[in-house]
Design an enzyme around this catalytic site. Structure first.
Site, mmCIF file in Angstrom:
data_model
loop_
_atom_site.group_PDB
_atom_site.id
_atom_site.type_symbol
_atom_site.label_atom_id
_atom_site.label_comp_id
_atom_site.label_asym_id
_atom_site.label_seq_id
_atom_site.Cartn_x
_atom_site.Cartn_y
_atom_site.Cartn_z
ATOM 1 N N SER A 166 56.241 41.186 62.370
ATOM 2 C CA SER A 166 57.178 42.256 62.007
ATOM 3 C C SER A 166 56.500 43.468 61.388
ATOM 4 C CB SER A 166 58.237 41.707 61.047
ATOM 5 O OG SER A 166 57.638 41.181 59.871
ATOM 6 N N ASP B 121 55.545 38.367 54.129
ATOM 7 C CA ASP B 121 54.386 37.838 54.845
ATOM 8 C C ASP B 121 53.817 38.852 55.818
ATOM 9 O OD1 ASP B 121 55.324 36.961 57.851
ATOM 10 O OD2 ASP B 121 56.958 36.797 56.417
ATOM 11 N N ASP C 274 51.278 38.840 59.333
ATOM 12 C CA ASP C 274 50.675 38.002 60.373
ATOM 13 C C ASP C 274 49.484 38.743 60.966
ATOM 14 O OD1 ASP C 274 52.651 35.797 60.411
ATOM 15 O OD2 ASP C 274 54.020 37.374 61.031
ATOM 16 N N ASN D 226 50.358 24.100 60.505
ATOM 17 C CA ASN D 226 50.267 23.669 61.896
ATOM 18 C C ASN D 226 49.761 24.769 62.813
ATOM 19 O OD1 ASN D 226 50.598 21.142 62.956
ATOM 20 N ND2 ASN D 226 52.710 21.420 63.588
ATOM 21 N N ASP E 95 49.438 35.181 57.009
ATOM 22 C CA ASP E 95 49.323 34.069 57.953
ATOM 23 C C ASP E 95 48.311 34.427 59.029
ATOM 24 O OD1 ASP E 95 51.092 32.402 56.692
ATOM 25 O OD2 ASP E 95 52.824 33.016 57.881
#
Length: 330
Positions: A56, A71, A73, A108, A122
């Site tokens: 985003s 967050d 990315d 994961n 992340d």
């Protein structure tokens, strides 16, 4: 009909990340990148590494969540020969080693770096072969492979998703605001575990209805989404949200299909629409604002700033069936 277009624009400004905040995020991201590059230069003679922002922040649809922790990315692309491709576990361990000393969580699908409890970065990890390594590597026809700890190496192309969305949103700043409103709605209803920001981005882009006013555009877009996915209310609807890029077969609503979770989502969607309909019918701006605020949140949707003009207020009081300042019904 109450016109709350200015209130929605003000709400967008409240939930929108400021340029200063984005600059801080990019500075933190740059430090993390430097650590990873240093590790690969010193420890990995068969591999190189590059980066590409995703999510985003890169699409300019991010919001400041109620929790205060947002967050970022940032895709980590490892380049090497096919025969030198590491296992997923090894690829994750390389990035963890590179960030030794930082607070990290090995998830994961990514390595999460916690930064000052205000935000986290992340780091999904991808592998690309050395066929075409240059600064525009993401435009290569070869689809990158994501290091997924439970599924192994799987095809994934977030840059293609960004290009798809930017194509949909070209010259349509209202669409990006609609996506932010939907994310804010989901954030306000976090206890219900509504679908992810990606799902709402796709649903908004595929069902966007252009209107001069944001309150009208949001309502019409919500109605179009409902007519397409709410198979409990519309015969021709299908509870499906397909990813527009790899893997195009994946239904992103599948993990929100358990009876309770699906019912919660579709019921909340219907309630949002019914409130929006009533808001547009009301003459009082404050009454209308309360309808929207029920779904978008008392803490942030700025009803306290709504100003009623005397003529509109008098007309609202002249109708006995109008209940003022009631945000408890739909």
């Amino acid at each position: 009909m109450a016109d709350l277009s200015k209130t929605f624009i003000e709400f967008n400004d409240i939930i929108y990340l400021t340029n200063d905040k984005k600059t801080d995020l990019r500075k933190s991201r740059a430090v993390i990148r430097e650590d990873i590059v240093k590790y690969f230069n010193e420890k990995r003679d068969k591999h190189t590494v590059k980066f590409k922002g995703q999510g985003s922040l890169s699409m300019n649809t991010c919001i400041l969540p109620l929790s205060g922790e947002y967050d970022v990315d940032d895709g980590v692309y490892i380049f090497g020969k096919e025969e030198d491709k590491p296992t997923v576990a090894t690829a994750h361990s390389w990035i963890c080693d590179a960030l030794n000393g930082k607070k990290i969580i090995d998830k994961n699908t990514c390595i999460r770096v916690i930064c000052d409890n205000e935000y986290h970065v992340d780091l999904p990890i991808y592998y690309k072969t050395d066929k075409k390594e240059n600064e525009f590597f993401w435009d290569d026809k070869d689809v990158p492979e994501l290091a997924h700890k439970s599924k192994g190496w799987i095809e994934s192309d977030p840059y293609e998703f960004k290009k798809w969305f930017e194509g949909k949103a070209k010259d349509k700043p209202q669409l990006k605001r609609i996506v932010r409103y939907l994310k804010a709605w989901s954030d306000n209803k976090s206890h219900l575990n509504l679908p992810s920001g990606m799902v709402f981005t796709i649903l908004a882009a595929n069902n966007y209805v252009v209107k001069d006013r944001d309150d009208e555009a949001l309502l019409e877009t919500l109605k179009a989404i409902q007519q397409n996915i709410d198979d409990t209310r519309f015969i021709l609807a299908s509870y499906v949200c397909k990813r527009p890029t790899v893997d195009k077969r994946e239904n992103l609503l599948a993990k929100y299909s358990a009876d309770t979770r699906k019912k919660n989502f579709l019921d909340e969607l219907n309630g949002f629409i019914e409130s929006g309909k009533k808001a547009l019918e009301l003459k009082s701006k404050k009454d209308a604002c309360a309808k929207w605020q029920k779904h978008l949140g008392e803490r942030r949707f700025p009803c306290s700033n709504v100003v009623e003009d005397d003529e509109t207020l008098a007309k609202a009081f002249s109708h006995q069936d109008v209940l003022r300042y009631d945000n408890k019904s739909a």
